[in-house]
Design a protein around this motif. Structure first.
Motif, short mmCIF file in Angstrom:
data_model
loop_
_atom_site.label_atom_id
_atom_site.label_comp_id
_atom_site.label_asym_id
_atom_site.label_seq_id
_atom_site.Cartn_x
_atom_site.Cartn_y
_atom_site.Cartn_z
N MET A 1 0.83 -1.18 0.00
CA MET A 1 0.00 0.00 0.00
C MET A 1 0.87 1.23 0.00
O MET A 1 1.94 1.24 0.58
N ALA A 2 0.41 2.23 -0.66
CA ALA A 2 1.22 3.41 -0.89
C ALA A 2 1.44 4.20 0.39
O ALA A 2 0.51 4.51 1.09
N THR A 3 2.67 4.49 0.66
CA THR A 3 3.00 5.39 1.76
C THR A 3 3.85 6.54 1.27
O THR A 3 4.31 7.33 2.07
N ASP A 4 4.05 6.62 -0.01
CA ASP A 4 4.66 7.80 -0.63
C ASP A 4 5.98 8.17 0.01
O ASP A 4 6.12 9.21 0.62
N ARG A 5 6.93 7.33 -0.16
CA ARG A 5 8.21 7.53 0.49
C ARG A 5 9.20 8.21 -0.44
O ARG A 5 10.24 7.66 -0.76
N VAL A 6 8.85 9.38 -0.87
CA VAL A 6 9.77 10.20 -1.66
C VAL A 6 10.45 11.11 -0.65
O VAL A 6 9.92 12.13 -0.26
N ALA A 7 11.59 10.67 -0.19
CA ALA A 7 12.25 11.30 0.94
C ALA A 7 12.75 12.71 0.63
O ALA A 7 13.23 12.98 -0.44
N PRO A 8 12.64 13.60 1.62
CA PRO A 8 13.10 14.98 1.45
C PRO A 8 14.55 15.16 1.85
O PRO A 8 14.86 15.65 2.91
N ALA A 9 15.48 14.72 1.01
CA ALA A 9 16.90 14.89 1.29
C ALA A 9 17.59 15.40 0.03
O ALA A 9 16.96 15.59 -0.98
N ALA A 10 18.89 15.57 0.09
CA ALA A 10 19.59 16.10 -1.09
C ALA A 10 20.81 15.28 -1.41
O ALA A 10 21.60 14.96 -0.55
N ALA A 11 20.95 14.91 -2.64
CA ALA A 11 22.12 14.26 -3.21
C ALA A 11 21.78 13.95 -4.66
O ALA A 11 20.65 14.15 -5.07
N GLY A 12 22.70 13.43 -5.41
CA GLY A 12 22.41 13.26 -6.82
C GLY A 12 22.38 11.83 -7.30
O GLY A 12 22.99 10.96 -6.73
N VAL A 13 21.62 11.61 -8.36
CA VAL A 13 21.62 10.32 -9.04
C VAL A 13 21.97 10.51 -10.50
O VAL A 13 22.60 9.69 -11.11
N VAL B 1 11.85 6.93 -3.19
CA VAL B 1 13.18 7.36 -3.63
C VAL B 1 14.11 7.27 -2.42
O VAL B 1 13.77 7.74 -1.33
N HIS B 2 15.26 6.67 -2.63
CA HIS B 2 16.24 6.57 -1.55
C HIS B 2 16.67 7.98 -1.15
O HIS B 2 16.93 8.82 -2.02
N PRO B 3 16.76 8.27 0.16
CA PRO B 3 17.13 9.61 0.61
C PRO B 3 18.47 10.10 0.04
O PRO B 3 18.65 11.30 -0.15
N ALA B 4 19.39 9.21 -0.25
CA ALA B 4 20.68 9.63 -0.82
C ALA B 4 20.53 10.21 -2.22
O ALA B 4 21.45 10.84 -2.72
N HIS B 5 19.36 10.00 -2.83
CA HIS B 5 19.13 10.47 -4.20
C HIS B 5 17.92 11.39 -4.30
O HIS B 5 17.47 11.69 -5.41
N ALA B 6 17.40 11.83 -3.18
CA ALA B 6 16.17 12.63 -3.19
C ALA B 6 16.42 14.05 -3.68
O ALA B 6 17.56 14.52 -3.73
N ARG B 7 15.33 14.71 -4.04
CA ARG B 7 15.32 16.11 -4.46
C ARG B 7 16.12 16.35 -5.75
O ARG B 7 16.71 17.41 -5.94
N ARG B 8 16.09 15.37 -6.62
CA ARG B 8 16.77 15.47 -7.91
C ARG B 8 15.83 15.15 -9.07
O ARG B 8 16.29 14.89 -10.17
#
Length: 186
Positions: free
Chosen positions: A1-13, A101-108
């Motif tokens: 079930m969706a829990t929308d885990r698009v983490a709010p962190a910063a780094a690049g992919v 989205v893994h937090p290490a790659h979020a906000r990209r």
């Protein structure tokens, strides 16, 4: 079930701002679980430890999405998944069951790229919309999806499939926090 885990962190992919998506491979299903666990940690920061502690879907639960061709990953330069999206056809639309989205790659732009990939698939299938369920008051949930073109759907306008999704979420305890269904016309 969706829990929308698009983490709010910063780094690049992405290299040069390009995010590549592709179908999930069988051997990557455990990586999706890792992404889910890592992305879920951000819910602790907003008082939703139960969501953070919720175990990700099992490999057996993920496999039908893969078999249906409705599981996609965004990958880093080494072709390793950094985020993923699972979808299913519900009530005549493509329903985003989960996007993380893994937090290490979020906000990209990874979450948005995955949503656009799902939208392209829906259009190719002649489906008129994307739907999803989300937490109403979590900044990286409903407000984020609104910026991506999704609009709330009133409960009395839900089809039988989305009513069933909401009932499963409620039974799982997700209604401890305000939830809503959103739809994006294509």
């Amino acid at each position: 079930m969706a829990t929308d885990r698009v983490a709010p962190a910063a780094a690049g992919v992405a290299h040069n701002g390009v995010v590549r998506t592709r179908e999930v491979r069988v051997g990557e299903l455990p990586l999706l679980q890792e992404i889910e666990r890592a992305a879920g940690e951000c819910f602790r920061e907003v008082g939703m430890a139960a969501v953070a502690d919720d175990e990700p879907p099992s490999v057996a639960e993920l496999t039908p999405f893969l078999a249906a061709g409705l599981a996609w990953v965004a990958v880093d330069d080494e072709d390793r998944p950094a985020g993923y999206l699972l979808a299913e056809r519900i009530d005549g639309a493509l329903h985003v069951e989960q996007v993380s989205v893994h937090p290490a790659h979020a906000r990209r732009g990874i979450g948005r790229t995955l949503l656009e990939h799902a939208a392209a698939r829906a259009r190719a299938e002649g489906l008129p919309a994307l739907t999803l369920t989300t937490f109403a008051d979590v900044p990286w949930n409903a407000p984020y999806y609104a910026r991506c073109g999704f609009r709330p759907v009133p409960d009395d306008a839900l089809g039988p499939g989305l009513r069933e999704v909401r009932a499963r979420e409620a039974a799982h305890g997700l209604d401890r926090w305000p939830r809503l269904v959103m739809r994006r016309e294509l």
